[in-house]
Design a protein around this motif. Structure first.
Motif, PDB file in Angstrom:
ATOM      1  N   HIS A  55       0.829  -1.208   0.000  1.00  0.00           N
ATOM      2  CA  HIS A  55       0.000   0.000   0.000  1.00  0.00           C
ATOM      3  C   HIS A  55       0.868   1.265   0.000  1.00  0.00           C
ATOM      4  O   HIS A  55       0.537   2.258  -0.661  1.00  0.00           O
ATOM      5  N   ASP A 134      -9.054   1.805  -4.524  1.00  0.00           N
ATOM      6  CA  ASP A 134      -9.079   2.801  -3.447  1.00  0.00           C
ATOM      7  C   ASP A 134      -8.062   2.399  -2.387  1.00  0.00           C
ATOM      8  O   ASP A 134      -8.361   1.601  -1.496  1.00  0.00           O
ATOM      9  N   GLU A 136      -6.963   3.989   0.037  1.00  0.00           N
ATOM     10  CA  GLU A 136      -7.265   4.513   1.378  1.00  0.00           C
ATOM     11  C   GLU A 136      -8.366   3.730   2.092  1.00  0.00           C
ATOM     12  O   GLU A 136      -8.589   3.926   3.282  1.00  0.00           O
ATOM     13  N   HIS A 137      -9.063   2.872   1.383  1.00  0.00           N
ATOM     14  CA  HIS A 137     -10.154   2.121   1.999  1.00  0.00           C
ATOM     15  C   HIS A 137      -9.597   1.137   3.017  1.00  0.00           C
ATOM     16  O   HIS A 137      -8.655   0.384   2.709  1.00  0.00           O
ATOM     17  N   GLN A 139     -10.562  -1.698   4.172  1.00  0.00           N
ATOM     18  CA  GLN A 139     -10.673  -3.122   3.870  1.00  0.00           C
ATOM     19  C   GLN A 139     -10.200  -3.463   2.455  1.00  0.00           C
ATOM     20  O   GLN A 139     -10.456  -4.560   1.966  1.00  0.00           O
ATOM     21  N   ALA A 140      -9.519  -2.550   1.828  1.00  0.00           N
ATOM     22  CA  ALA A 140      -9.050  -2.784   0.463  1.00  0.00           C
ATOM     23  C   ALA A 140      -7.980  -3.866   0.431  1.00  0.00           C
ATOM     24  O   ALA A 140      -6.952  -3.755   1.092  1.00  0.00           O
TER      25      ALA A 140
END
Length: 483
Positions: A55, A134, A136-137, A139-140
């Motif tokens: 990430h 996304d 920033e999500h 649960q991504a």
């Protein structure tokens, strides 16, 4: 293959295939520069998991895209790309394995190593792959998202470049045999079939899958296929009695299967769409090409693409012809042109050049299109993707026809003489002579050198089969018209 447990390895090593066929080994090769950089990062955050770093690197890439002042060649950006590509190696291998199973009927043309290289194209560079992700999500799941996207990319590319894959993709019973249970259920739900009624469709598909012997050479429902449908219906009704379900006639079972086919086709069309198709688009985008056809400007567009294609450098024209016209893989193209263009020896180099020439052609087409057709506007990436797909279709038609014309000439002068074209189709010796003569003609006219296309003989044979089908179709149509 040795599993990567160490975080540094997960962001600094790449898969390499060594050997051939059954002796093929998969090993990890370390990028020393990425390894040194990762070690420095780990020193300050030693307890952080690999998913965090994935990430982290994706955020760097996205920030770089958002702030255009940052140079795309900056060291931080380049390393983030490299680390993320390294992290996605297992996802690429997973997609390659899945594709190997999906395209089992043409696996002689797409070995696992070739499919892995195609999958790697999706993550090099990784920006487009994660365009709608996304980061920033909370649960991504980056890895799960990547697997789905890479698998879609690989399927798209093969369907786009391979005539045989594209043909069998649209065979009804071939599609049913290729489905998984999960795909069918999702497809039926998406079609609006009630959950309680799905059992009937699912049972029909199960019986079909167990009994029906799929032969892609059979394009029509002959006596053998009708017999199999009867057996499927009989087996279906036996199973219905076991589950206290209503039995069905042959016609009813065929209707159940037809619904499964239609649902699966819609599902697959969505599943194997370009990555950018996840973006919401305006009505103008979806009807862009339809509008052109309605305005009878499609022929003009084809002529424009041909004109722009001929402005490309000789190298670009040749590579795109081999890619779109003959359906050669990037590895086969590299082997064919390496003597003429010594700077191109590897698959990834071919991929890079094909991407460059395709982009040049696409940019020129969009520019000319907007000058000539001012009512058509390009709004976003989805619109551009639609134009690119149409351009590739035109290129395929144009380049295939060029090779068809060459084959007509070769067959007439060097092979056929007074021999009927039916003899070419039915006589393997004559067909092999035609393959050799076609190869020699291509190697001579393109100045590739003697035996340059030896590695693509199978593709030449497939192309000749399609040429014969095309001739037969044209002759049948002409005879029908004459009557």
């Amino acid at each position: 293959m040795k599993k990567r447990d160490d975080t540094i390895q997960k962001f600094s090593t790449f898969l390499m295939f060594e050997g051939v066929n059954k002796r093929l080994n998969i090993v990890w090769q370390t990028d020393l520069q990425l390894e040194r950089h990762m070690k420095r990062l780990i020193q300050s955050e030693s307890e952080v998991k690999a998913e965090y770093w994935a990430h982290y690197f994706l955020k760097i890439i996205k920030v770089n895209q958002a702030v255009q002042q940052v140079s795309s060649s900056s060291d931080c950006f380049v390393k983030a790309r490299g680390h993320l590509s390294s992290y996605l190696q297992e996802a690429c291998l997973w997609a390659a394995h899945k594709s190997f199973q999906r395209f089992s009927f043409i696996r002689h043309k797409y070995p696992l190593s070739e499919l892995f290289q195609i999958a790697n194209l999706a993550v090099n560079p990784p920006e487009k792959l994660f365009k709608t992700f996304d980061v920033e999500h909370p649960q991504a799941n980056l890895n799960a998202y990547a697997k789905t996207a890479i698998l879609r990319f690989t399927g798209n590319l093969i369907y786009a470049q391979d005539i045989e894959a594209k043909r069998d993709k649209f065979t009804d019973y071939g599609l049913l045999k290729d489905l998984t249970a999960k795909e069918l259920k999702e497809a039926l739900l998406a079609r609006g079939i009630n959950q309680n009624n799905i059992n009937y469709y699912y049972l029909a598909w199960q019986c079909f899958d167990e009994i029906y012997l799929y032969n892609p050479a059979n394009r029509k429902l002959g006596s053998e296929e009708i017999l199999q449908i009867g057996q499927i219906t009989s087996y279906y009704n036996q199973r219905c009695e076991e589950f206290n379900l209503t039995t069905q006639s042959v016609a009813q079972v065929q209707n159940l299967l037809l619904t499964c086919i239609q649902a699966a086709r819609n599902y697959r069309t969505k599943k194997f769409s370009p990555l950018d198709e996840q973006i919401n688009v305006t009505d103008c985008n979806s009807s862009l090409l339809e509008n052109l056809i309605q305005h009878e400007e499609w022929q003009e567009t084809q002529s424009l693409i041909k004109k722009l294609f001929l402005t490309l450098p000789e190298q670009g024209q040749l590579m795109l012809k081999l890619w779109h016209g003959l359906g050669l893989t990037q590895t086969e193209i590299a082997g064919a042109i390496t003597n003429k263009y010594t700077e191109i020896q590897k698959q990834y180099q071919v991929a890079r050049h094909l991407g460059k020439y395709t982009k040049t052609l696409l940019d020129s087409l969009i520019s000319q299109w907007q000058k000539n057709l001012r009512e058509v506007k390009v709004y976003d990436d989805k619109n551009i993707e639609a134009i690119k797909d149409a351009m590739n279709d035109c290129l395929q038609v144009y380049t295939q026809q060029e090779f068809f014309n060459t084959l007509d000439r070769v067959a007439r002068i060097k092979i056929a003489d007074n021999i009927s074209f039916n003899n070419i189709e039915n006589d393997n010796i004559i067909k092999q002579k035609l393959i050799n003569a076609f190869q020699e003609e291509l190697e001579t006219t393109t100045q590739l050198g003697i035996n340059a296309l030896d590695g693509a003989k199978n593709k030449l044979a497939i192309f000749i089969d399609n040429w014969l089908i095309n001739r037969n179709t044209h002759r049948t149509t002409c005879n029908h018209t004459a009557k």
